[in-house]
Design an enzyme around this catalytic site. Structure first.
Site, PDB file in Angstrom:
ATOM      1  N   CYS A  93      -2.374  -2.792   8.786  1.00 44.80           N
ATOM      2  CA  CYS A  93      -1.733  -1.533   9.231  1.00 44.80           C
ATOM      3  C   CYS A  93      -1.117  -1.704  10.625  1.00 44.80           C
ATOM      4  O   CYS A  93      -0.164  -1.001  10.976  1.00 44.80           O
ATOM      5  CB  CYS A  93      -2.743  -0.392   9.286  1.00 44.80           C
ATOM      6  SG  CYS A  93      -3.676  -0.164   7.781  1.00 44.80           S
ATOM      7  N   CYS A 100      -2.248   5.775   6.027  1.00 45.26           N
ATOM      8  CA  CYS A 100      -3.682   5.943   6.260  1.00 45.26           C
ATOM      9  C   CYS A 100      -3.959   6.215   7.752  1.00 45.26           C
ATOM     10  O   CYS A 100      -3.053   6.147   8.588  1.00 45.26           O
ATOM     11  CB  CYS A 100      -4.401   4.671   5.835  1.00 45.26           C
ATOM     12  SG  CYS A 100      -3.945   3.269   6.855  1.00 45.26           S
ATOM     13  N   ASP A 160       2.481   2.614   2.479  1.00 47.78           N
ATOM     14  CA  ASP A 160       2.602   3.309   3.757  1.00 47.78           C
ATOM     15  C   ASP A 160       3.937   2.953   4.418  1.00 47.78           C
ATOM     16  O   ASP A 160       4.400   1.823   4.310  1.00 47.78           O
ATOM     17  CB  ASP A 160       1.468   2.891   4.715  1.00 47.78           C
ATOM     18  CG  ASP A 160       0.126   3.398   4.231  1.00 47.78           C
ATOM     19  OD1 ASP A 160       0.101   4.054   3.172  1.00 47.78           O
ATOM     20  OD2 ASP A 160      -0.873   3.151   4.908  1.00 47.78           O
ATOM     21  N   CYS A 189       0.815  -1.217   0.000  1.00 42.87           N
ATOM     22  CA  CYS A 189       0.000   0.000   0.000  1.00 42.87           C
ATOM     23  C   CYS A 189       0.847   1.266   0.000  1.00 42.87           C
ATOM     24  O   CYS A 189       0.324   2.360  -0.166  1.00 42.87           O
ATOM     25  CB  CYS A 189      -0.930   0.007   1.208  1.00 42.87           C
ATOM     26  SG  CYS A 189      -0.035   0.085   2.759  1.00 42.87           S
TER      27      CYS A 189
END
Ligand code: FES
Length: 215
Positions: free
Chosen positions: A116, A72, A49, A47
């Site tokens: 995450c 995020c 991140d 992603c």
């Protein structure tokens, strides 16, 4: 479980608990430690991140944890939680922290955002690892300095051996019996010579591996 629905553009389609939103809106311990004892970068290539982590260490305990995060809302909230959980933990306790602890602390994360919770944990473990590598190398250098004073320049002798092995055929692989703290392994690695190194002492092997990782 209670989730709140954000109506702003960034989080329009997301569902987060109040706890997540609290940490997202007011992340704790954000920043950088200039004289950090350990640093790391961890990311999720799927992603994009990522986080940068800095730690201060006292007596094998995480005395401080600061970070910067690009990601995020869940990445920000989970890293904030990890910073809170990590500070004051011994390395042993920190090693036992899992992404599940983070998710539980936050009262849950949407399924698609569970990954995450790995970010902060990975960053913490990598920063501790970085600290261990640096400390190990410091001790290694001090030891070699001491030997130098007594007339033994071990790194130089190992470099000389590496030079003499320069003519080895391309497919050659050197076998070292007795890795010690990894002086020869490092000299050969720098010279680009493949080496298999064994030692009867697990501690010595660990030390040699950490030293090689410092390179
Ligand atoms: Fe990948 Fe948040 S979406 S870390």
């Amino acid at each position: 479980m209670k989730f709140i629905r954000q109506k702003n553009i960034l989080e329009m389609e997301s569902e987060y608990t109040e706890k997540v939103m609290e940490h997202f809106n007011n992340p704790k311990n954000v920043g950088e430690i200039r004289d950090a004892d350990g640093r790391a970068r961890a990311g999720d290539p799927s992603c994009g991140d990522f986080i940068l982590v800095w730690i201060k260490v006292k007596d094998d305990t995480v005395a401080d944890f600061k970070y910067k995060v690009f990601g995020c809302a869940a990445a920000i909230a989970t890293t904030s939680v990890v910073s809170d959980l990590a500070i004051g933990k011994t390395f042993e306790q920190a090693a036992r922290l899992t992404d599940d602890d983070v998710v539980t602390y936050l009262g849950g994360l949407p399924e698609g955002k569970k990954h995450c919770s790995f970010l902060g944990i990975k960053g913490l473990q990598a920063a501790i690892d970085d600290y261990r590598i640096r400390e190990n190398y410091k001790r290694f250098e001090q030891r070699n300095k001491l030997y130098r004073k007594m007339g033994y320049d071990i790194p130089k002798s190992c470099k000389d051996i590496a030079c003499r092995l320069d003519d080895l055929s391309e497919n050659a692989n050197v076998l070292e019996i007795g890795s010690g703290k990894g002086n020869l392994a490092i000299a050969l690695a720098v010279a680009g010579i493949p080496l298999t190194s064994i030692d009867r002492s697990g501690e010595e092997q660990k030390c040699a591996i950490l030293n090689a990782r410092y390179l």
